[in-house]
Enzyme design. Structure first.
Site, short mmCIF file in Angstrom:
data_model
loop_
_atom_site.label_atom_id
_atom_site.label_comp_id
_atom_site.label_asym_id
_atom_site.label_seq_id
_atom_site.Cartn_x
_atom_site.Cartn_y
_atom_site.Cartn_z
N ASP A 332 0.85 -1.19 0.00
CA ASP A 332 0.00 0.00 0.00
C ASP A 332 0.88 1.25 0.00
O ASP A 332 2.11 1.15 0.00
CB ASP A 332 -0.93 0.00 1.23
N ASP A 334 1.43 4.65 2.26
CA ASP A 334 1.09 5.27 3.54
C ASP A 334 1.50 6.74 3.50
O ASP A 334 2.70 7.04 3.43
CB ASP A 334 1.85 4.57 4.69
N ASP A 462 -3.34 4.62 2.45
CA ASP A 462 -3.67 4.97 3.82
C ASP A 462 -3.33 6.44 4.01
O ASP A 462 -2.18 6.82 3.82
CB ASP A 462 -2.78 4.15 4.77
P1 UTP Z 1 2.15 -1.15 6.63
O1 UTP Z 1 1.26 -2.23 7.11
O2 UTP Z 1 1.73 -0.41 5.41
O3 UTP Z 1 3.59 -1.77 6.48
O4 UTP Z 1 2.31 -0.14 7.82
P2 UTP Z 1 4.79 -1.41 5.52
O5 UTP Z 1 6.00 -1.56 6.35
O6 UTP Z 1 4.56 -0.10 4.84
O7 UTP Z 1 4.77 -2.60 4.52
P3 UTP Z 1 4.20 -2.66 3.02
O8 UTP Z 1 5.38 -2.40 2.17
O9 UTP Z 1 3.12 -1.65 2.86
O10 UTP Z 1 3.67 -4.04 2.87
C1 UTP Z 1 3.21 0.96 7.78
C2 UTP Z 1 3.59 1.37 9.15
O11 UTP Z 1 2.49 1.94 9.80
C3 UTP Z 1 2.31 1.39 11.06
C4 UTP Z 1 2.95 0.03 11.02
O12 UTP Z 1 3.45 -0.30 12.28
C5 UTP Z 1 4.02 0.19 10.01
O13 UTP Z 1 5.20 0.52 10.66
N1 UTP Z 1 0.87 1.25 11.33
C6 UTP Z 1 0.09 0.58 10.48
C7 UTP Z 1 0.38 1.79 12.46
O14 UTP Z 1 1.11 2.43 13.24
N2 UTP Z 1 -0.95 1.64 12.74
C8 UTP Z 1 -1.77 0.94 11.91
O15 UTP Z 1 -2.97 0.82 12.20
C9 UTP Z 1 -1.25 0.41 10.74
MN MN Z 2 2.75 0.29 3.70
#
Ligand code: UTP
Ligand code: MN
Length: 538
Positions: A332, A334, A462
């Protein structure tokens, strides 16, 4: 080690029967069997086939990727010469085992870079010079953990076992999955390839089960347990079902136990009442299971940023998550949105979403309000995030993607290929079903959008809003990795008597909040050396 005979007999039985559907027709692997036992060679071939790769038993012009373990290009050429091959066909890549293990880990052929290509002679292979006598710190946040490391052959297996353990239990008490993750993290932080089990025993957090797996790999070149998991249909089906947006391990397991095995089984069963997000997850299965490239993430960041600037000039939109840690692909995008002036971020998210909706850029969205309550930091739920936030699926116009220079070659993500599960082994299951169900969610998705001719690709985005005073903590939290954050929070609690969240840091002895205006401040408060995002890949 105990009973290797029984094991090897079993491998011989299973090695040849694993040819499955070829998902990457443009990648034809040939594995050089020099300096490798027959059992390991068989295992690697079967593993690749199970993951949808075409593997050639014989070398020939159809081979695209030649893989060798611990060999130089000179040694590989010598090997071929003995077989009567004097030169390779143009375009054939000579690659290290790291290319292979990382491709298996990511379930697709990864891009061939120089660091993944074989070197001319053994002498050119760098030998780790770091001291191995220095004990590894206990907390992952005290170490440097990069994406690329020396022990992928072990961590790939441990990541699979972690994922599998998550499928079996799921939920908060997932201690088995966590044990595999912690063992893998220690190996990722090791400065050199692990070569003996005694050294593994001295590393922190390597439990009995992980040690057995490591020992198997050291002795046989592969883990029998991993092979068995791959051979069964549970793991494969769970990967398929948890790849559906809005479906977590619990639902996937229920479907598996009901007897469903394919996406069509789910689509065609009239007794299932799928939630809105799950229906979209099925419709957009292929899109949402094709990794998001960095180039696409940049486009989405620009799209969001241009709307944000129109509404609130000076606001910031930062790409966080795995991309900020140096990953070139993710599941995704972020985006952390803030404004240097506290309060100016208020109302921004709904206004941005309205503009994006107006431009028909959203296929799905579900908002959650800011529920941050400062008093909750001392309570148990302090680990949860309470930012105003939106889970969405963007409609990313295909013409925008193809016009970017960094668009991926087709061999990396061939058209018509449904990749099972997620691209990221760091993310075995997210349990999205809970939050999405609670939030409801709205979709803008017509029947026409379901057709193959749709002009856009669905991308998960997100959007998170953080006020200036919490921005540094939000940036650390959303940069991750998830396991790095877990470790930071435990370290804060156990070693510093502080409570860390993505909102604040609270000193429970002095009863005060510690303001931070940068990530460096956060590490400084915790008396930890600063770690760059690229060093937080545990
Ligand atoms: P992600 O699940 O998107 O992981 O969360 P990522 O490391 O970017 O992996 P990919 O590449 O998308 O698969 C991003 C960060 O946001 C935090 C997670 O801990 C992670 O470090 N996070 C995610 C939160 O703090 N709260 C949430 O509800 C979701
Ligand atoms: Mn991510």
């Amino acid at each position: 080690m105990a009973a290797p005979r029984r094991k090897k007999a079993r491998i011989a039985e299973t090695a040849g029967k694993c040819q499955q559907q070829v998902l990457f027709p443009e990648t034809n692997i040939f594995i050089v069997d020099r300096k490798m036992t027959k059992a390991r060679h068989d295992f690697l071939q079967a593993l690749a086939r199970r993951k949808g790769f075409a593997v050639c038993d014989q070398y020939g012009s159809g081979v695209t990727h030649i893989i060798a373990e611990d060999l130089s290009t000179d040694q590989v050429m010598e090997y071929f010469q003995k077989k009567g091959v004097t030169s390779l066909y143009p375009g054939q890549e000579l690659l290290t085992m790291e290319w292979f293990t990382r491709s298996m880990e990511e379930k697709r052929p990864i891009h061939c870079t120089d660091s993944l290509r074989l070197r001319p002679s053994q002498a050119a292979v760098p030998v780790a010079t770091e001291s191995i006598a220095e004990p590894m710190p206990k907390y992952e946040c005290q170490r440097i953990t990069r994406l690329k490391h020396h022990n992928h052959r072990f961590t790939t297996a441990l990541a699979l076992l972690e994922e599998h353990a998550g499928y079996l239990q799921s939920g908060k008490q997932d201690s088995r999955a966590l044990a595999f993750r912690k063992a893998a993290c220690s190996l990722k932080a090791l400065h050199h390839p692990l070569t003996n089990i005694e050294e593994a025993r001295k590393l922190p957090h390597i439990g009995r089960h992980s040690l057995e797996v490591i020992q198997d790999i050291l002795e046989d070149g592969f883990s029998r347990e991993v092979q068995d998991i791959c051979d069964g249909d549970f793991y494969e089906t769970m990967q398929l079902f948890t790849g559906i947006f809005g479906v977590g391990a619990t639902t996937a397991r229920k479907w598996y136990e009901t007897g469903f095995r394919t996406l069509d089984d789910i689509r065609n069963d009239s007794t299932l009442s799928l939630k809105r997000d799950q229906k979209i997850g099925l419709d957009l299965y292929q899109d949402l299971n094709t990794p998001v490239s960095l180039a696409e993430a940049d486009i989405i960041q620009d799209l969001v940023n241009s709307e944000v600037q129109k509404l609130q000039p000076g606001a910031t939109v930062v790409l966080t998550g795995g991309f900020r840690r140096g990953k070139t692909e993710g599941h995704d995008v972020d985006l952390l949105i803030s404004h240097p002036t506290e309060g100016k971020e208020t109302g921004l998210l709904s206004a941005v979403l309205a503009r994006l909706r107006g431009k028909d850029l959203l296929a799905y969205e579900t908002m959650s309000a800011n529920t941050y309550d400062p008093s909750s930091v001392s309570k148990k739920e302090y680990t949860l995030d309470h930012f105003e936030r939106c889970f969405s699926i963007f409609k990313l116009d295909k013409s925008l993607i193809s016009s970017t220079q960094n668009a991926k070659p087709t061999s990396e993500s061939p058209a018509g290929v449904v990749q099972q599960g997620t691209s990221n082994p760091d993310r075995p299951h997210q349990g999205e079903e809970v939050s999405l169900e609670r939030a409801g969610g709205t979709a803008s998705f017509s029947e026409g959008d379901k057709t193959a001719e749709k002009t856009w690709v669905g991308r998960r985005v997100d959007l998170i809003i953080a006020p200036a005073s919490q921005y540094a903590y939000a940036l650390v939290g959303w940069t991750g990795s998830k396991h790095f954050n877990r470790s930071l929070r435990l370290y804060a609690d156990h070693e510093r008597n502080m409570k860390l969240t993505s909102h604040v840091l609270y000193d429970t002895v002095k009863h005060q909040y510690l303001p931070a205006s940068s990530e460096e401040d956060v590490f400084h408060h915790l008396q930890l050396p600063y770690r760059e995002p690229a060093e937080r890949n545990c």
